[in-house]
Every structure is written in C-alpha cells, then in structure tokens.
Scaffold this active site. Sequence first.
Site, PDB file in Angstrom:
ATOM      1  N   GLU A  73       1.149  -1.555  -0.210  1.00 17.57           N
ATOM      2  CA  GLU A  73      -0.076   0.095  -0.149  1.00 17.57           C
ATOM      3  C   GLU A  73       0.482   0.751   0.065  1.00 17.57           C
ATOM      4  O   GLU A  73      -0.180   2.270   0.204  1.00 17.57           O
ATOM      5  CB  GLU A  73      -0.715  -0.085   1.255  1.00 17.57           C
ATOM      6  CG  GLU A  73      -2.413  -0.112   0.965  1.00 17.57           C
ATOM      7  CD  GLU A  73      -2.509  -2.154   0.565  1.00 17.57           C
ATOM      8  OE1 GLU A  73      -1.913  -2.590   1.213  1.00 17.57           O
ATOM      9  OE2 GLU A  73      -3.789  -2.321  -0.285  1.00 17.57           O
ATOM     10  N   TYR A 107       3.071   1.832   2.151  1.00 14.76           N
ATOM     11  CA  TYR A 107       4.020   2.323   3.317  1.00 14.76           C
ATOM     12  C   TYR A 107       4.633   2.284   3.569  1.00 14.76           C
ATOM     13  O   TYR A 107       5.996   1.815   2.138  1.00 14.76           O
ATOM     14  CB  TYR A 107       3.200   1.494   4.245  1.00 14.76           C
ATOM     15  CG  TYR A 107       1.824   1.843   5.042  1.00 14.76           C
ATOM     16  CD1 TYR A 107       1.516   3.390   4.443  1.00 14.76           C
ATOM     17  CD2 TYR A 107       0.761   1.142   4.432  1.00 14.76           C
ATOM     18  CE1 TYR A 107      -0.347   4.100   5.671  1.00 14.76           C
ATOM     19  CE2 TYR A 107      -0.625   1.697   4.304  1.00 14.76           C
ATOM     20  CZ  TYR A 107      -0.361   2.783   5.283  1.00 14.76           C
ATOM     21  OH  TYR A 107      -2.258   3.269   5.052  1.00 14.76           O
ATOM     22  N   HIS A 110      -1.937   3.912  -1.530  1.00 11.98           N
ATOM     23  CA  HIS A 110      -2.820   5.256  -1.562  1.00 11.98           C
ATOM     24  C   HIS A 110      -2.638   6.091  -2.382  1.00 11.98           C
ATOM     25  O   HIS A 110      -3.832   6.709  -3.300  1.00 11.98           O
ATOM     26  CB  HIS A 110      -2.714   5.160  -0.324  1.00 11.98           C
ATOM     27  CG  HIS A 110      -3.459   3.859   0.871  1.00 11.98           C
ATOM     28  ND1 HIS A 110      -4.510   3.243   1.035  1.00 11.98           N
ATOM     29  CD2 HIS A 110      -2.376   3.725   2.304  1.00 11.98           C
ATOM     30  CE1 HIS A 110      -3.962   2.831   1.624  1.00 11.98           C
ATOM     31  NE2 HIS A 110      -3.199   2.852   2.625  1.00 11.98           N
ATOM     32  N   GLN A 142     -18.515   4.015   2.704  1.00 11.97           N
ATOM     33  CA  GLN A 142     -19.260   5.096   2.845  1.00 11.97           C
ATOM     34  C   GLN A 142     -19.059   5.426   4.596  1.00 11.97           C
ATOM     35  O   GLN A 142     -18.544   6.803   5.062  1.00 11.97           O
ATOM     36  CB  GLN A 142     -20.478   5.281   2.685  1.00 11.97           C
ATOM     37  CG  GLN A 142     -21.395   6.489   3.481  1.00 11.97           C
ATOM     38  CD  GLN A 142     -23.460   6.263   2.590  1.00 11.97           C
ATOM     39  OE1 GLN A 142     -23.008   5.904   1.185  1.00 11.97           O
ATOM     40  NE2 GLN A 142     -24.139   7.333   3.295  1.00 11.97           N
TER      41      GLN A 142
HETATM   42 FE1  SF4 Z   1     -17.292  -0.021   4.565  1.00  8.33          FE
HETATM   43 FE2  SF4 Z   1     -19.716  -1.496   4.906  1.00  8.33          FE
HETATM   44 FE3  SF4 Z   1     -19.396   0.448   2.856  1.00  8.33          FE
HETATM   45 FE4  SF4 Z   1     -18.620  -2.016   2.907  1.00  8.33          FE
HETATM   46  S1  SF4 Z   1     -20.721  -1.845   3.347  1.00  8.33           S
HETATM   47  S2  SF4 Z   1     -17.606  -0.639   1.981  1.00  8.33           S
HETATM   48  S3  SF4 Z   1     -18.381  -2.324   5.462  1.00  8.33           S
HETATM   49  S4  SF4 Z   1     -19.496   0.559   5.178  1.00  8.33           S
END
Ligand code: SF4
Length: 674
Positions: free
Chosen positions: A166, A168, A254, A341
């Site tokens: 990633e 690092y 990243h 999200q």
């Molecule tokens: Fe993240 Fe949950 Fe969306 Fe999967 S479903 S990407 S774990 S918020």
Amino acid sequence: MSRHVRLLAPLDLDFLRLPNRIVMGAMHTRLETLDRPVERLAAFYAARARGETGLLLTGGYSPSPEGRIEPDGPLLNDESQLDLHRAVCDAVHHAGGRIALQILHTGRYAKLPECVGPSAIRARINRYTPRALSTEEVWRTIDDFARTTALARAAGYDGVEIMASEGYLINEFAAPATNLRSDEFGGSFDNRARLAVEIVKAVRKAAGDDFMLIYRISSIDLVDGGVPAAETVELARRVQHAGANILNTGIGWHESPVPTIAASVPRAAWAFAIRRVKQAVSIPVIASNRINDPDVAERLLADDVADLVSMARPLLADPDFARKVREGRADEINTCIACNQSCLDGIFAERAATCLVNPRAGREIEFSDAPAARRKRIAVVGAGPAGMAFAINAAERGHQVTLYEAASALGGQLNMARMVPGKSEFNEMLRYFRVRLKRLGVETKLGVRADAESLARGPFDAIVLATGVKPRVPQLRGIGHPKVVSYVDVLSGRKQIGRRVAIIGAGGIGFDVAEFLLGDADESRVPDKFMHAWNVDPAARTGGLHSATIKAKRSPRRAVHMLQRKTDKLGANLGKTTGWILKARLQEAGVKMIAGANYLAIDDAGLHYAVGGEEKVLAVDHVVLCAGQESDRDLFEALRSRGIDAHLIGGADVAAELDTAKAIEQATRLAVEI
Ligand code: SF4
Ligand code: NAP
C-alpha cells in the site's frame, strides 16, 4: 457436501491450526478514539471470533512514534501500552479465535510533520515531506519492528503481520520511484529489498519459531516507478527464506490513480497479481481486495490463486460471515457493498469506522441482542432500506412484524441505486433483506398501499413509517415540458433518454445519473475491461501502469451537462474514497460541470440558465431533475389527524440527509428499543 469446502478447510501451521481459510484483514478503525476503547475493541474483535473467522488481524500499530498514521495514531513500543492488547487477546481467545497484530510503519504517508522515508520525496496525498532516514536510523527501525513483535507476543497475540504494501515504509524502500538512496538500503534490487528481509529476520528472531509471521507484500503497486513484477516475486522468495510463515498480498498504493477496492472494481479483479506471488513461494498466500462473497473466495482457492482469503470490510459488515458459510447459510450473509461510506470515508473524516449495512460494527457494546420483554405486533410501512432493516431487527427480537410496500417489489430507492454502473452490489443488500425477512417470518405485503384507516383498524401495538421520499420538483418555467424527466424515470428505465442531456442537481444522485447515462456496466464486472479503462498493465513491467501516452480514451455515448446553483466545485460532497473515481470517469467522458447556475426556463430550445448574470441555453433533448428529495409524510399526517402516533424513520423522517447508512442505523436503533 458444502460448496465452500476449500474455504472451510483448516490450515495447519506447525504450532497453530486455523479452522478455516477466512482471514479478517487489518483495518484502521479509530475505535481507540471513542469512549471505553478497551471494552469496545475487545467486543469488536470477539464478535468476529465468535463468528468463527479463521484468523483476525488488528489494525496497524506503529513500532515507533514517527511511523504512526496520524498524531495519537496507534503505537506499540512500550510495555505500558499492553493492557489494551491483553484485553483484546483474552476476549478473542475466550471466544475461540486467533488474532495477530499488524505492525505498520506508515513512512511518508504519516500525517505528521516529523514523518520519515527512504528519501525526501513527498507523497501527493500528504502535505508533509518526509525526512530521509540515515543508515543508522534504518537499522534502528528494524530493531523497532523486533521490539513491537516481542511486545505482541507478551500481550498474547498468535502472531504479527508486517505491513509492507500500500505504499507504506517498507514498500517505499522497495520501489525505485521513492528510494533514491546510495547506501546499503538503496540502488540495486538487493539493496532496496534489504529493509524487508532484515525486518523479517529480526522479527523472526524476536518472536521465536512458534509464532505466526505474516508479511503483507504489494503484489502490484499501480504507481509509476513502483516495484516491477519480476522483483516482486523475487522479494516474495526472499521474505519466505528470511522466516515468514504466510504471505498476505496488497494491491496498489494509497496514492495510486487506480481504484482498488471500490464497488466499481470487479470482484477478485487482482487475482492475476496474487497468483504471481503464490507461484513464487511454497508458504501459504492470502488473497485480498474486492472479495466479499464466499463463492468468489472459494473460486480463488480452487483456481490456486491463494491458500486463504482476506476480507476486512466484509467482516465489518457481517461478523458471522464464516459461521454462516459453515452452516450452509451463505445466502444470509450481510454482504459488504464496497461503498466505503461508513468505514473508510468515516476514517478520513476522523470518525470511527462503522458499516452502512451493519451499524452495530464498532458499536457492539451499544447494542443489546436481548429479546423483547413483550412481543408486540408491529406494522411497518415502506420496504426500502429503513423499513426492511427495522423489520428484520424487530423480528429478531421476537416481535411480530407486518411489512407493507405499495410497489410490487422490495427495495425502495435501492432498486434505483442498483441500476447504476458499479453499484450492482446493492443487489446483495436486497438479497440479504429478502432472505432474512422470509426466514424470520415477517409478513410481507407487496403491492399493498397501507392507509390510515386500515392501520387504525389493524391489531397493531406500534406503527413504524418508512414511507421514504418524493423527488423534489423545482419551481421553474416549463417544468412540465416533455423534455423534463426525473431521475426515477431514468434509472428505472421508464423513459428513453436522448443523446444531449442536462442534469439539474449535482448531489450523489446527479452523479449516479450521469454515470448511468455514460457508463459501461461491464467495466465493473469484467476485469479486462476494468484494467483497460484504468490503464493497468497486468504484466507490471514497471509499477503496474501503462505509460500515460497509451492511456485508453473513453468514448461517450452522450453529451452530458451537470448543473448546480452553488458556486462550489461539483461533487465536493461525494465520498472521499469514491468521489474521485466518479469525477475522473465523468471528466474522461467530457461531462461539462456548471456551478453557480440560475435556472430560468425549459422549452423546445432546451434549458435556459444564467451564470454570473450571463444568459445561456443548453440545446438538450432531456433535462433530468436530480434536485434532492422531500419526505413523504402523507400517511404520518393522516394517522396523526386520527390521533394515532407513529414512528418515522429514514427519508420519511429527514429527507435532506437521505442517506442509506443513517436510515439503517436509525431503523436498527428503534428496533432495539421498541
Ligand atoms: Fe464499508 Fe460497510 Fe460499505 Fe462495506 S458495506 S464498504 S464495510 S460501509
Ligand atoms: P443531494 O445530495 O442533496 O443533492 C441535491 C442536488 O440538487 C444538489 O446538487 C442541489 O444543488 C440541487 N438542488 C436542491 N434543491 C434544488 C432546487 N430547488 N432546484 C434545483 N436544484 C436543487 O441529493 P441527492 O443527489 O438526491 O442524493 C440524496 C442522498 O443520496 C445524498 O444525501 C447522498 O447521501 C445519497 N447518495 C450518495 C451517493 C454518493 O455519494 N455517491 C450517490 C447517490 C446517493 P444546488 O442547491 O446547489 O442547486
């Protein structure tokens, strides 16, 4: 026999047996920033252990202050920090699980002015330029990894994972682009690989032979000047030789311009790079990135791409993933939809991670699983995400639930989201809801518009309204013109849309509609198409990208204009980790973005608007309204006029922030309390 026979097969290391091939990948959760962090982290990992996950990996802990991800980021360099780790290990072991600590030195990605790297080259995603470590400091860093390993062992962990992908620190040392050193840690491949090899040797020495040592190698860097494939496989061999028991794989840095885990990446798209690592070594290899489904995981094992499968977000979404696979209930898995999200976007916004589909994630200590004290008869109106989440959670507590939906199918707004290219994972969310509603015996009345009178007459102890939203129709001259359609007309396929389109409103739905009108759904399903669209060189002759000059061009099917009244840049509020993907693709398709628009009228000539006082007209075939929503509370008002109180959840409660994560969380919390 289970169709997931390989996934459920145990893996024997000489000193430890993993009961299956499911690994929960390391994920920075920021749970340590919340109240009761020890209790919270212990409960978080214990839940995944109870769910029979084969092996858990913690989020990354830095071996030194300058390697932390951010100020006050996780650090393990002193015995005084062990209480938290002992509590986590005890909780996991008590629940029958196994857990390894990830050691992560973030190098030039550290959000710290004192960050360090192989050379003083700033990453484009960090405002701080790293200081180049001296040769002596590099050797001290190797000692730091060994010390953290000894502490991990003292805390009770079953092993450590050395994070070397990633982009690092260790990855930075291996890559020609970021390592311009002229000492024994720079220049030739032998020198660039030295940090990795010496860390593995030192960690093995500190840990002893009966301790799991996982090394996470970058199987493809996806940056210019990254590690070429031939060097990656040689590095894998040297790491095995130096003492690693297992190789985990990472994909991309990243700062890479290619999405690696978003929903627009086809499932298991990176198998080609992982297989290359697997073929180079004789120790077990873990596959990772965009694996969210047991069938996909099983196929990777059957195709000899890897020996184990890492899932980080999918285990956030469903802590019981492995148990459900073992019990033959894979269709009840609450699947991660790769939206980022509530997990990654939350982390970037300096919140603690949770999950859109599972608001209990990271908040295990806040939610009770206790059955309801009294079984109630509950009517739920609206089978969108809020209504379905409430119905399931209430039924799980023992309530008798009847779910009304006016449409002929479950899903509400989900039925639109799932039509957008790159959002087909919403189908899984619907499958989960459908299967759980059925198994829990929720009485589902599709095609039935519940009205106040029948609800008032019904035998219900409580009424929950999840009636959702109505698209907002702006007051504008010519709004009734046949050119004007709503996003519902477009996404549901009810209207055929012409080649020239103006979109009024540039929120999440405006962007989704633009992608729907321009996108190619196959790009998120067919790996070759995805690689072509994103300029990936699977042979990774350099870092895994083709040169910019042969970049694939997008040929748009339509001319699209997006407009908003605000003067900010369009898309400013899209998710941090996914918004850039959408914006990049729309830009490539030549979408014109117009901010500060004052809408004047719509007529046969098209959309009339003004910017900065200058009047203009867009000659378009259709104007699509994506101007937000308003709560649908007609039923709520009708009940209230009869003196009946109902609970409002989801978009019916707050339309301005219509958001699936909030809707599901609100529904779940109400179901736990009711
Ligand atoms: Fe993240 Fe949950 Fe969306 Fe999967 S479903 S990407 S774990 S918020
Ligand atoms: P939104 O994000 O609130 O955007 C509404 C858009 O309409 C804004 O661009 C707004 O811009 C415009 N608008 C508002 N009132 C208007 C009016 N009277 N006349 C003309 N334009 C008006 O709503 P959405 O796009 O419908 O999305 C709803 C929710 O779904 C969001 O909250 C989001 O959480 C979620 N979602 C997110 C994504 C994603 O992030 N990828 C995708 C889909 C949905 P101006 O006021 O500047 O004109």
